[in-house]
Structures are given as structure tokens and as C-alpha cells.
Motif scaffolding. Structure first.
Motif, mmCIF file in Angstrom:
data_model
loop_
_atom_site.group_PDB
_atom_site.id
_atom_site.type_symbol
_atom_site.label_atom_id
_atom_site.label_comp_id
_atom_site.label_asym_id
_atom_site.label_seq_id
_atom_site.Cartn_x
_atom_site.Cartn_y
_atom_site.Cartn_z
ATOM 1 N N ALA A 270 0.837 -1.214 0.000
ATOM 2 C CA ALA A 270 0.000 0.000 0.000
ATOM 3 C C ALA A 270 0.858 1.245 0.000
ATOM 4 O O ALA A 270 2.023 1.220 0.414
ATOM 5 C CB ALA A 270 -0.917 0.007 1.201
ATOM 6 N N GLU A 271 0.221 2.306 -0.445
ATOM 7 C CA GLU A 271 0.875 3.612 -0.474
ATOM 8 C C GLU A 271 0.145 4.479 0.545
ATOM 9 O O GLU A 271 -1.088 4.584 0.484
ATOM 10 C CB GLU A 271 0.673 4.183 -1.879
ATOM 11 N N ARG B 75 -0.276 7.965 1.241
ATOM 12 C CA ARG B 75 0.093 9.221 0.580
ATOM 13 C C ARG B 75 0.329 10.359 1.560
ATOM 14 O O ARG B 75 1.164 11.223 1.313
ATOM 15 C CB ARG B 75 -0.975 9.598 -0.460
ATOM 16 N N LYS C 49 -15.494 -4.742 8.350
ATOM 17 C CA LYS C 49 -14.047 -4.627 8.533
ATOM 18 C C LYS C 49 -13.653 -3.650 9.632
ATOM 19 O O LYS C 49 -12.641 -3.856 10.301
ATOM 20 C CB LYS C 49 -13.372 -4.321 7.202
ATOM 21 N N ASP C 50 -14.427 -2.595 9.853
ATOM 22 C CA ASP C 50 -14.040 -1.607 10.866
ATOM 23 C C ASP C 50 -14.100 -2.187 12.277
ATOM 24 O O ASP C 50 -13.152 -2.085 13.049
ATOM 25 C CB ASP C 50 -14.956 -0.372 10.801
ATOM 26 N N GLU D 200 -10.786 4.539 6.688
ATOM 27 C CA GLU D 200 -11.560 3.356 6.315
ATOM 28 C C GLU D 200 -10.698 2.381 5.489
ATOM 29 O O GLU D 200 -10.784 1.165 5.657
ATOM 30 C CB GLU D 200 -12.739 3.834 5.465
ATOM 31 N N LYS D 201 -9.867 2.930 4.640
ATOM 32 C CA LYS D 201 -9.006 2.082 3.813
ATOM 33 C C LYS D 201 -7.984 1.345 4.689
ATOM 34 O O LYS D 201 -7.611 0.214 4.407
ATOM 35 C CB LYS D 201 -8.290 2.948 2.761
ATOM 36 N N THR E 279 -9.602 -1.588 6.478
ATOM 37 C CA THR E 279 -9.813 -2.672 5.500
ATOM 38 C C THR E 279 -8.493 -3.385 5.233
ATOM 39 O O THR E 279 -8.433 -4.616 5.224
ATOM 40 C CB THR E 279 -10.385 -2.108 4.176
ATOM 41 N N LEU E 280 -7.433 -2.608 5.009
ATOM 42 C CA LEU E 280 -6.124 -3.220 4.757
ATOM 43 C C LEU E 280 -5.676 -4.054 5.957
ATOM 44 O O LEU E 280 -5.152 -5.155 5.804
ATOM 45 C CB LEU E 280 -5.084 -2.117 4.463
ATOM 46 N N ILE F 8 -7.532 -7.300 5.878
ATOM 47 C CA ILE F 8 -7.044 -8.196 4.815
ATOM 48 C C ILE F 8 -5.692 -8.800 5.209
ATOM 49 O O ILE F 8 -5.481 -10.002 5.119
ATOM 50 C CB ILE F 8 -6.920 -7.428 3.473
ATOM 51 N N LEU F 9 -4.791 -7.942 5.692
ATOM 52 C CA LEU F 9 -3.434 -8.417 6.004
ATOM 53 C C LEU F 9 -3.402 -9.363 7.200
ATOM 54 O O LEU F 9 -2.479 -10.154 7.350
ATOM 55 C CB LEU F 9 -2.495 -7.228 6.241
ATOM 56 N N GLU G 88 -13.947 12.580 0.405
ATOM 57 C CA GLU G 88 -13.011 11.641 -0.258
ATOM 58 C C GLU G 88 -12.280 12.341 -1.397
ATOM 59 O O GLU G 88 -11.084 12.130 -1.600
ATOM 60 C CB GLU G 88 -13.785 10.443 -0.827
ATOM 61 N N GLU H 263 -9.644 14.389 0.070
ATOM 62 C CA GLU H 263 -8.561 13.512 0.543
ATOM 63 C C GLU H 263 -7.680 13.081 -0.633
ATOM 64 O O GLU H 263 -6.456 13.054 -0.521
ATOM 65 C CB GLU H 263 -9.169 12.289 1.238
ATOM 66 N N GLU H 264 -8.332 12.770 -1.743
ATOM 67 C CA GLU H 264 -7.601 12.326 -2.933
ATOM 68 C C GLU H 264 -6.685 13.454 -3.439
ATOM 69 O O GLU H 264 -5.557 13.232 -3.808
ATOM 70 C CB GLU H 264 -8.621 11.942 -4.020
#
Lengths: 339, 69
Positions: free
Chosen positions: A14-15, A17, A60-61, A217-218, A221-222, A225-226, A256, A259-260
Motif C-alpha cells: 500500500a501507499e 500518501r 471490517k471496521d 476506512e481504507k 480494511t487493509l 485483509i493483512l 473523499e 482527501e484524494e
């Protein structure tokens, strides 16, 4: 082509940012865990907390929260009891069944004591039933509002019965940014003040904590998953226009977008509010707090005459819903008897 | 080049054509998705936005938004 971890050179997963880094599996887990600890330590979330009811939906949270709480339980000295609610949402997706299964699987995997509350068995209705029949029963609230009241009531009630010092929910950074923006827009000061990692208990309320408030949130989720956490990633079938309707969805999307464009926007927005704006608001509000969330709640509330739980009205919102449902049930029984 | 994409939430697979040398961020743009709210997975492992895709790659896209307790 693989991208290398900024710290060790292994393949990055993952990045991040807002820190201008790319991290491998191990370093991303370490990064997320460090942020979890940093945020909770800054706002003294676990101070005087010895027993936590972790409210887990199976998403996931809340599952990432459960694993993080479990990972650092000995560091901060609390025990965890898991709570999940079977809300009776199906709609051909088996939404509640799958959610509860995911929650229970993790409770068992982590060897955490847990409670499953079956809304239908325990309180005589399901969320699907309210969606289908609520209006006819005189329940004017939208189904998501009934669901929220139901969950908050059950979480608080079970936490009190289980002797917990706090109920933990999986609200993430994106949730808080959205709530703060919405309440700021509407000028809902009392709601705005609740946007904090720890709210004090007292007067029949258990303290409420949001241990993953500093994780995007990302990131939750990561982390799930990990850590090979099996979570339920479907959305609730009752969400017709996104969470909270069109207006809320638009706010979430705009945040969002910001954020992007400006990485770290939501983090700065939430932390600026918590560190600099909220303290100025607290002194002028009915809800107290000494900054670390340890002073008692200063709102004076009465008690519901049906269940005895705290309520601003004679009958609390939860019992009001239940009484309309049971009225309908007793009418049906009377009719079938020919009374 | 062509990449096979499984959209997890929608449970469908689409083939996406991209210029050679495209990255995960380009794929998300092409799908009109934001990187802050989506995770791209290859062989069961997440991959970063700057990961360079190759012809024939198969990836999954998971949206991160959900609703719960």
C-alpha cells in the motif's frame, strides 16, 4: 511490477500518501498499530477502563477494532467481551446471518468471551419487519433510525449488565469527518461534542469509545485483509441512497475527493476539530468533560417507566418502538381468538 | 494491454484495456473509482497505486465503504 517498501525494500502492499510512504505487509501493520496506540494515548481513551464491550457488526471496521483491542489488551490492562446483534436483516442476502457469522468466527479465533443478541427472540421484532410494517404500526422514523436506536440501546444495556466500563464501536476517521462536517453544517452542538474518541458514562450510560477513530476506512480494511480477518463486505440492503441518504453520501464523496487531492485532509480536519475546536465548545455545553473524557455526563435524564433505562421522555425511544410492535402482535392474537 | 478485473462488490468480471506501462492508479481512473476508497488486490495481496500492471494481469477491486455497528 512490484513497488518497494520505503523502509525495507520488500514488495509494498500500500501507499500511504499522507506520509509519502509505500509499505510492505509487516511495515503497514506496524504503521497502523502505531497510529492506533498514538491516537488512543493522546486522548486517554483507555484511562480507567478495565472491561470493554466490543460491539462488532462483522464488517471490517469493527473487526479491525476487535483485533487491535485484543492485540494491546495487556499493554493497557483491559479485558474484552464481544457483542454482536442479529438484527434480522435478510432481503435475500442473508445480511445479518453472514454478519453475525463473521463476528462470531473472530470472537472464537481470538478466544474472546462473547454475547449474540437475537433481536427477534429477545425483543420481538426484526429490522426487516420494521421496514415492511413500521409505518402501518405508527412508527414514523426511517428504518435506519430505528436500527440505530435499537443498536445503541442494546449496546448500552448489555454493557451495563456485563459490568463494562465502556462500549467500543468501530467508527473510523472517514465516519468522524463526515459526522463533524454534517453537525457543523446543521449547528447541532450537542451532537458535535459527541464526536470524540471517548465519551464519559454515568446516569445509566456506559462510557463510549471509538478506538479506531484515527484510522482511515481504507486502513481498517487493509489491516483486516493483512491479518486474514474474514469480514462481511456487503452493504446493508436497506441502504437505498448510501449511508444516511443522498446528502450524507454527497458529503462523504466530497470529503473523499478532498482527501484524494490533498492527502491527509480528513486526518487534519478531524484532529483540528478534536484538539482545537471541541475544547472551546465543551465549556459552554451541557455535556461536560475535562478533556480526557473522565468526568461524569452532566445531562440530567429521567428513567423510562417501562425499562428503567435513561430517557428524556416518559417512555424511551426503544420501548416506544417495542410497544407499537407488541400492540400489533396482541391485536393479531385477539383477532385470531375472535375477541 | 488488457487486464482482467473482478469487481468484488458487484460480483462481476470485466476486461479493461489500458496503455502499456499503466499503473493501478490509471486502472482506478479508467474505472472512475477513487484510490482512497478502493483496494486493488493481486494474487490475494493488496498492491499500491503506483504498481505497474502488465498485460494479462488479473486483479480484484474491493470498495472499502460499508455500514455496521
Amino acid at each position: 511490477m512490484a513497488v518497494k517498501c520505503s523502509r525495507c525494500g520488500k514488495p509494498a502492499v500500500a501507499e500511504i500518501r499522507y506520509t509519502r510512504s509505500r509499505l510492505c505487509r509487516e511495515h503497514l501493520i506496524e504503521f497502523i498499530e502505531r497510529r492506533f496506540r498514538k491516537g488512543n494515548e493522546e486522548f486517554k481513551v483507555f484511562k480507567n477502563i478495565r472491561r470493554i464491550v466490543a460491539a462488532v457488526s462483522g464488517g471490517k471496521d469493527s473487526l479491525a477494532m476487535l483485533y487491535l483491542l485484543h492485540r494491546f489488551s495487556s499493554v493497557y490492562g483491559y479485558e474484552i467481551i464481544g457483542l454482536t446483534i442479529d438484527l434480522g436483516i435478510d432481503r435475500g442476502k442473508e445480511y445479518s446471518t453472514k454478519s453475525v457469522e463473521a463476528a462470531v468466527e473472530s470472537f472464537k479465533k481470538l478466544d474472546i468471551e462473547y454475547v449474540v443478541v437475537d433481536l427477534s427472540r429477545e425483543y420481538g421484532y426484526t429490522i426487516d419487519f420494521i421496514r415492511d410494517r413500521g409505518r402501518r404500526l405508527g412508527i414514523r422514523r426511517p428504518v435506519c433510525s430505528v436500527c440505530g436506536i435499537t443498536k445503541r440501546y442494546i449496546m448500552n444495556r448489555f454493557a451495563l449488565e456485563l459490568g463494562a466500563d465502556a462500549v467500543a464501536t468501530g467508527h473510523n476517521l472517514n465516519d468522524l469527518a463526515q459526522f463533524i462536517f454534517t453537525n457543523m453544517y446543521g449547528g447541532h452542538i450537542d451532537e458535535l461534542i459527541k464526536m470524540y474518541p471517548k465519551l464519559p458514562g454515568g446516569n445509566g450510560f456506559t462510557a463510549k469509545i471509538k478506538p479506531v477513530f484515527m484510522l482511515y476506512e481504507k486502513e481498517t480494511t487493509l489491516y483486516s485483509i493483512l491479518n486474514n480477518i474474514r469480514f462481511h463486505h456487503d452493504t446493508c440492503p436497506h441502504l437505498e441512497n448510501g449511508i444516511g441518504g443522498r446528502f450524507q453520501t454527497a458529503i462523504r464523496e466530497k470529503l473523499e475527493q478532498l482527501e484524494e487531492e490533498f492527502p491527509g485532509f480528513m486526518l487534519n480536519y478531524v484532529l483540528t476539530y478534536m484538539r482545537r475546536i471541541r475544547p472551546l465548545m465543551v465549556s459552554g455545553s451541557s455535556m461536560g468533560g475535562d478533556g480526557d473524557g473522565d468526568s461524569g455526563e452532566k445531562i440530567s435524564v429521567g428513567r423510562c417507566r417501562i425499562c428503567g433505562m435513561p430517557s428524556l421522555r416518559d417512555v424511551c425511544a426503544f420501548c416506544s418502538i417495542r410497544s407499537r410492535v407488541s400492540l400489533k402482535v396482541s391485536e393479531t392474537i385477539s383477532r385470531s381468538r375472535g375477541d | 494491454m488488457r487486464v482482467k478485473v473482478r469487481l468484488i462488490r458487484e460480483n462481476r468480471v470485466v476486461d479493461i484495456d489500458l496503455p502499456n506501462g499503466s499503473r493501478v492508479s490509471d486502472l482506478l481512473k479508467k474505472l472512475n473509482l477513487r484510490s482512497v476508497s478502493h483496494i486493488v488486490i493481486k494474487n490475494g495481496e493488496p498492491i499500491p497505486e503506483s504498481y505497474q500492471l502488465a498485460d494479462g494481469d488479473e486483479v480484484e477491486v474491493l470498495p472499502v465503504v460499508s455500514g455496521g455497528l
